[in-house]
Design an enzyme around this catalytic site. Structure first.
Site, mmCIF file in Angstrom:
data_model
loop_
_atom_site.group_PDB
_atom_site.id
_atom_site.type_symbol
_atom_site.label_atom_id
_atom_site.label_comp_id
_atom_site.label_asym_id
_atom_site.label_seq_id
_atom_site.Cartn_x
_atom_site.Cartn_y
_atom_site.Cartn_z
ATOM 1 N N GLY A 33 20.826 71.711 24.370
ATOM 2 C CA GLY A 33 21.587 70.758 23.565
ATOM 3 C C GLY A 33 21.386 69.329 24.003
ATOM 4 N N ASN A 34 22.202 68.436 23.456
ATOM 5 C CA ASN A 34 22.135 67.030 23.863
ATOM 6 C C ASN A 34 23.544 66.456 23.880
ATOM 7 O OD1 ASN A 34 22.709 65.597 21.187
ATOM 8 N ND2 ASN A 34 21.044 66.986 20.638
ATOM 9 N N ARG A 35 23.671 65.234 24.319
ATOM 10 C CA ARG A 35 25.001 64.676 24.575
ATOM 11 C C ARG A 35 25.654 63.996 23.376
ATOM 12 N NH1 ARG A 35 24.759 60.831 29.377
ATOM 13 N NH2 ARG A 35 26.967 60.620 28.898
ATOM 14 N N SER A 36 25.050 64.058 22.200
ATOM 15 C CA SER A 36 25.662 63.389 21.051
ATOM 16 C C SER A 36 27.023 64.009 20.721
ATOM 17 C CB SER A 36 24.742 63.503 19.831
ATOM 18 O OG SER A 36 25.390 62.930 18.721
ATOM 19 N N ALA A 106 21.654 63.798 16.271
ATOM 20 C CA ALA A 106 20.628 63.936 17.300
ATOM 21 C C ALA A 106 20.011 65.322 17.131
ATOM 22 C CB ALA A 106 21.244 63.777 18.682
#
Ligand code: CTP
Ligand code: CA
Length: 239
Positions: A33-36, A106
Protein backbone atom coordinates in the site's frame (compact mmCIF):
# COMPACT_ATOMS: atom_id res chain seq x y z
CA UNK A 1 -20.38 28.55 13.22
CA UNK A 2 -22.46 28.66 10.05
CA UNK A 3 -20.50 29.24 6.90
CA UNK A 4 -22.30 31.01 4.08
CA UNK A 5 -23.38 28.64 1.29
CA UNK A 6 -20.78 28.88 -1.48
CA UNK A 7 -21.68 30.23 -4.87
CA UNK A 8 -23.15 27.46 -7.07
CA UNK A 9 -20.59 28.06 -9.81
CA UNK A 10 -20.25 24.33 -10.58
CA UNK A 11 -24.00 23.72 -10.73
CA UNK A 12 -24.78 20.66 -12.82
CA UNK A 13 -21.13 19.81 -13.48
CA UNK A 14 -20.67 16.05 -13.54
CA UNK A 15 -17.37 15.17 -11.92
CA UNK A 16 -15.37 12.04 -11.28
CA UNK A 17 -12.95 12.27 -8.37
CA UNK A 18 -10.62 9.47 -7.30
CA UNK A 19 -9.02 9.52 -3.88
CA UNK A 20 -7.12 7.41 -1.39
CA UNK A 21 -4.50 4.79 -2.10
CA UNK A 22 -4.85 1.43 -3.80
CA UNK A 23 -3.81 -1.78 -2.04
CA UNK A 24 -2.34 -4.68 -3.96
CA UNK A 25 -2.75 -8.09 -2.34
CA UNK A 26 0.27 -10.21 -1.45
CA UNK A 27 -1.81 -13.00 0.08
CA UNK A 28 -5.29 -13.06 1.68
CA UNK A 29 -4.07 -11.12 4.73
CA UNK A 30 -1.38 -8.74 3.39
CA UNK A 31 -1.05 -5.99 0.85
CA UNK A 32 1.31 -3.47 -0.72
CA UNK A 33 0.00 0.00 0.00
CA UNK A 34 0.90 3.66 0.30
CA UNK A 35 0.38 6.47 2.76
CA UNK A 36 -2.35 8.42 0.94
CA UNK A 37 -5.17 9.15 3.42
CA UNK A 38 -7.62 10.31 0.77
CA UNK A 39 -8.13 13.63 2.57
CA UNK A 40 -7.22 15.91 -0.33
CA UNK A 41 -9.35 14.03 -2.86
CA UNK A 42 -12.28 13.78 -0.45
CA UNK A 43 -11.98 17.52 0.12
CA UNK A 44 -12.16 18.11 -3.65
CA UNK A 45 -15.32 15.98 -3.86
CA UNK A 46 -16.93 17.78 -0.93
CA UNK A 47 -16.01 21.27 -2.13
CA UNK A 48 -17.28 20.49 -5.64
CA UNK A 49 -20.60 19.18 -4.30
CA UNK A 50 -21.06 22.29 -2.16
CA UNK A 51 -20.56 24.36 -5.33
CA UNK A 52 -23.32 22.42 -7.08
CA UNK A 53 -21.45 19.63 -8.87
CA UNK A 54 -22.70 16.04 -9.12
CA UNK A 55 -19.74 13.97 -8.00
CA UNK A 56 -18.82 10.31 -8.18
CA UNK A 57 -16.04 9.70 -5.64
CA UNK A 58 -14.03 6.53 -6.18
CA UNK A 59 -12.67 5.95 -2.70
CA UNK A 60 -9.63 3.67 -2.46
CA UNK A 61 -9.27 2.44 1.11
CA UNK A 62 -10.26 5.72 2.75
CA UNK A 63 -10.95 5.68 6.47
CA UNK A 64 -14.58 6.24 7.41
CA UNK A 65 -13.57 9.21 9.58
CA UNK A 66 -12.35 10.95 6.41
CA UNK A 67 -15.45 9.99 4.38
CA UNK A 68 -18.00 10.92 7.06
CA UNK A 69 -18.15 14.60 6.10
CA UNK A 70 -18.55 13.70 2.42
CA UNK A 71 -21.18 11.03 2.96
CA UNK A 72 -23.69 13.51 4.35
CA UNK A 73 -23.56 15.72 1.24
CA UNK A 74 -26.22 15.44 -1.40
CA UNK A 75 -24.51 15.36 -4.77
CA UNK A 76 -21.71 12.92 -3.94
CA UNK A 77 -21.93 9.21 -4.63
CA UNK A 78 -19.13 7.26 -2.97
CA UNK A 79 -17.94 4.06 -4.64
CA UNK A 80 -15.38 2.05 -2.65
CA UNK A 81 -12.52 0.38 -4.53
CA UNK A 82 -9.51 -1.63 -3.36
CA UNK A 83 -6.90 -2.43 -5.98
CA UNK A 84 -5.62 -0.46 -8.97
CA UNK A 85 -7.48 -2.89 -11.25
CA UNK A 86 -10.76 -2.16 -9.45
CA UNK A 87 -10.07 1.56 -9.58
CA UNK A 88 -9.35 1.34 -13.29
CA UNK A 89 -12.59 -0.49 -14.04
CA UNK A 90 -14.69 1.88 -11.94
CA UNK A 91 -12.93 4.95 -13.38
CA UNK A 92 -13.50 3.85 -16.97
CA UNK A 93 -17.18 3.26 -16.24
CA UNK A 94 -17.65 6.60 -14.48
CA UNK A 95 -15.50 8.65 -16.88
CA UNK A 96 -18.03 8.36 -19.68
CA UNK A 97 -20.51 10.48 -17.74
CA UNK A 98 -18.03 13.02 -16.38
CA UNK A 99 -17.24 16.45 -17.76
CA UNK A 100 -14.32 16.85 -15.35
CA UNK A 101 -12.06 14.22 -13.81
CA UNK A 102 -9.80 14.79 -10.82
CA UNK A 103 -7.40 11.90 -10.34
CA UNK A 104 -6.19 12.42 -6.79
CA UNK A 105 -5.82 8.74 -5.91
CA UNK A 106 -2.38 7.31 -5.26
CA UNK A 107 -2.36 4.33 -7.60
CA UNK A 108 0.11 1.53 -6.89
CA UNK A 109 2.61 1.53 -9.74
CA UNK A 110 3.12 -2.21 -9.34
CA UNK A 111 1.10 -5.19 -8.18
CA UNK A 112 2.16 -8.63 -7.01
CA UNK A 113 2.41 -10.83 -10.11
CA UNK A 114 0.72 -13.82 -8.49
CA UNK A 115 -0.81 -13.23 -5.05
CA UNK A 116 -0.74 -16.39 -2.90
CA UNK A 117 -4.16 -17.96 -2.38
CA UNK A 118 -3.25 -18.87 1.20
CA UNK A 119 -1.31 -17.05 3.88
CA UNK A 120 2.44 -17.10 3.33
CA UNK A 121 3.79 -18.90 6.44
CA UNK A 122 7.26 -18.72 7.88
CA UNK A 123 7.21 -22.41 8.71
CA UNK A 124 6.80 -23.28 5.02
CA UNK A 125 10.29 -21.84 4.33
CA UNK A 126 12.14 -21.36 7.63
CA UNK A 127 14.74 -18.59 7.60
CA UNK A 128 14.03 -17.73 3.96
CA UNK A 129 12.66 -14.29 3.15
CA UNK A 130 10.24 -14.59 0.21
CA UNK A 131 10.87 -12.67 -2.99
CA UNK A 132 7.89 -10.69 -4.26
CA UNK A 133 7.67 -10.48 -8.03
CA UNK A 134 5.99 -7.27 -9.20
CA UNK A 135 4.37 -6.32 -12.49
CA UNK A 136 3.57 -2.78 -13.58
CA UNK A 137 -0.02 -1.58 -13.32
CA UNK A 138 -1.55 0.27 -16.26
CA UNK A 139 -1.49 4.07 -15.98
CA UNK A 140 -5.18 4.79 -15.42
CA UNK A 141 -4.81 8.53 -15.95
CA UNK A 142 -3.01 8.13 -19.27
CA UNK A 143 -5.78 5.74 -20.34
CA UNK A 144 -8.46 8.27 -19.46
CA UNK A 145 -6.62 10.99 -21.39
CA UNK A 146 -6.26 8.67 -24.40
CA UNK A 147 -9.98 7.82 -24.37
CA UNK A 148 -11.19 11.26 -23.33
CA UNK A 149 -14.54 12.40 -24.59
CA UNK A 150 -14.83 15.82 -26.20
CA UNK A 151 -14.33 18.81 -23.88
CA UNK A 152 -13.47 16.68 -20.87
CA UNK A 153 -11.19 18.41 -18.37
CA UNK A 154 -8.72 15.96 -16.83
CA UNK A 155 -6.69 16.81 -13.73
CA UNK A 156 -3.78 14.76 -12.44
CA UNK A 157 -1.98 14.89 -9.11
CA UNK A 158 1.72 14.45 -8.43
CA UNK A 159 3.16 14.01 -4.97
CA UNK A 160 6.93 14.36 -5.17
CA UNK A 161 9.84 14.10 -2.76
CA UNK A 162 12.12 16.98 -3.71
CA UNK A 163 15.03 19.01 -2.38
CA UNK A 164 13.84 22.38 -3.64
CA UNK A 165 10.99 24.39 -5.13
CA UNK A 166 12.85 24.36 -8.48
CA UNK A 167 13.01 20.58 -8.46
CA UNK A 168 9.28 20.40 -7.65
CA UNK A 169 8.44 22.56 -10.67
CA UNK A 170 10.85 20.68 -12.91
CA UNK A 171 9.42 17.28 -11.93
CA UNK A 172 5.90 18.65 -12.29
CA UNK A 173 6.60 19.84 -15.82
CA UNK A 174 8.06 16.49 -16.80
CA UNK A 175 5.06 14.62 -15.39
CA UNK A 176 2.68 17.02 -17.11
CA UNK A 177 4.29 16.25 -20.46
CA UNK A 178 4.08 12.50 -19.84
CA UNK A 179 0.41 12.53 -18.82
CA UNK A 180 -1.23 14.90 -21.30
CA UNK A 181 -3.59 16.30 -18.67
CA UNK A 182 -5.26 19.73 -18.71
CA UNK A 183 -4.11 20.51 -15.17
CA UNK A 184 -1.55 18.92 -12.88
CA UNK A 185 -1.63 19.58 -9.14
CA UNK A 186 1.85 19.14 -7.73
CA UNK A 187 2.83 18.92 -4.09
CA UNK A 188 5.92 18.12 -2.07
CA UNK A 189 5.79 15.15 0.27
CA UNK A 190 8.27 13.55 2.62
CA UNK A 191 8.55 11.50 5.75
CA UNK A 192 7.05 14.37 7.74
CA UNK A 193 4.79 16.22 5.31
CA UNK A 194 1.83 15.72 3.07
CA UNK A 195 -0.13 12.62 3.95
CA UNK A 196 -2.09 12.37 7.18
CA UNK A 197 -2.02 16.12 7.61
CA UNK A 198 -5.06 18.37 7.29
CA UNK A 199 -2.98 21.00 5.51
CA UNK A 200 -1.57 21.01 2.01
CA UNK A 201 0.40 23.17 -0.39
CA UNK A 202 -0.21 22.86 -4.13
CA UNK A 203 1.21 24.15 -7.33
CA UNK A 204 -1.23 23.85 -10.25
CA UNK A 205 0.17 23.70 -13.79
CA UNK A 206 -1.89 24.04 -16.94
CA UNK A 207 -1.29 22.08 -20.14
CA UNK A 208 1.22 24.71 -21.34
CA UNK A 209 3.23 24.37 -18.15
CA UNK A 210 2.16 27.70 -16.72
CA UNK A 211 1.71 27.91 -12.97
CA UNK A 212 -1.96 28.89 -12.74
CA UNK A 213 -2.30 28.55 -8.98
CA UNK A 214 -0.03 28.39 -5.99
CA UNK A 215 -2.00 27.69 -2.85
CA UNK A 216 -1.52 26.62 0.76
CA UNK A 217 -3.99 26.04 3.55
CA UNK A 218 -6.45 23.46 4.76
CA UNK A 219 -7.09 20.65 2.29
CA UNK A 220 -10.56 22.13 1.89
CA UNK A 221 -9.23 25.59 0.98
CA UNK A 222 -6.73 24.06 -1.39
CA UNK A 223 -9.54 22.01 -2.97
CA UNK A 224 -11.52 25.18 -3.65
CA UNK A 225 -8.54 26.88 -5.35
CA UNK A 226 -8.01 23.78 -7.51
CA UNK A 227 -11.70 23.82 -8.45
CA UNK A 228 -11.34 27.50 -9.39
CA UNK A 229 -8.68 26.40 -11.88
CA UNK A 230 -11.02 23.66 -13.20
CA UNK A 231 -13.81 26.23 -13.47
CA UNK A 232 -11.46 28.47 -15.44
CA UNK A 233 -10.66 25.61 -17.86
CA UNK A 234 -14.38 25.14 -18.46
CA UNK A 235 -14.61 28.90 -19.11
CA UNK A 236 -18.10 29.98 -20.00
CA UNK A 237 -19.39 26.51 -20.86
CA UNK A 238 -21.13 26.53 -17.48
CA UNK A 239 -23.84 29.07 -17.00
N1 CTP B 1 -1.73 7.41 -11.92
C1 CTP B 1 -2.61 6.54 -12.54
N2 CTP B 1 -2.29 5.23 -12.71
C2 CTP B 1 -1.10 4.76 -12.31
C3 CTP B 1 -0.17 5.64 -11.69
C4 CTP B 1 -0.52 6.96 -11.51
O1 CTP B 1 -3.71 6.97 -12.91
N3 CTP B 1 -0.80 3.49 -12.51
C5 CTP B 1 -2.11 8.82 -11.78
C6 CTP B 1 -2.25 9.28 -10.35
O2 CTP B 1 -3.59 9.12 -9.90
C7 CTP B 1 -1.89 10.76 -10.45
C8 CTP B 1 -0.90 10.81 -11.60
O3 CTP B 1 -1.10 9.61 -12.33
O4 CTP B 1 -3.01 11.56 -10.81
C9 CTP B 1 0.52 10.93 -11.19
O5 CTP B 1 0.85 9.86 -10.34
P1 CTP B 1 2.37 9.65 -9.94
O6 CTP B 1 2.48 8.44 -9.09
O7 CTP B 1 2.90 10.94 -9.42
O8 CTP B 1 3.02 9.42 -11.39
P2 CTP B 1 3.74 8.18 -12.03
O9 CTP B 1 3.51 8.30 -13.50
O10 CTP B 1 3.30 6.89 -11.42
O11 CTP B 1 5.27 8.44 -11.76
P3 CTP B 1 6.20 8.14 -10.48
O12 CTP B 1 5.37 7.47 -9.41
O13 CTP B 1 7.28 7.26 -10.99
O14 CTP B 1 6.69 9.50 -10.05
CA1 CA C 1 3.41 6.45 -9.19
Amino acid sequence: PHEPAPEQDLAGLRMLVTAGGTREPIDPVRYLGNRSSGRQGAAVAAAAALRGAKVVLLAANIDESVLAGVRELAGVRIVPVGTAAELEEAARAAAAGARAIVMAAAVADYRIAAPADHKIRKEDAPGQAPTLTLVENPDILVGLVRDRIADQIIVGFAAETVESEDELLERGLRKLARKGVDLLAVNAVGWETGFESGENELLVLDADGHVVTRTAGSKRQVADRLLDAVREELRDDLT
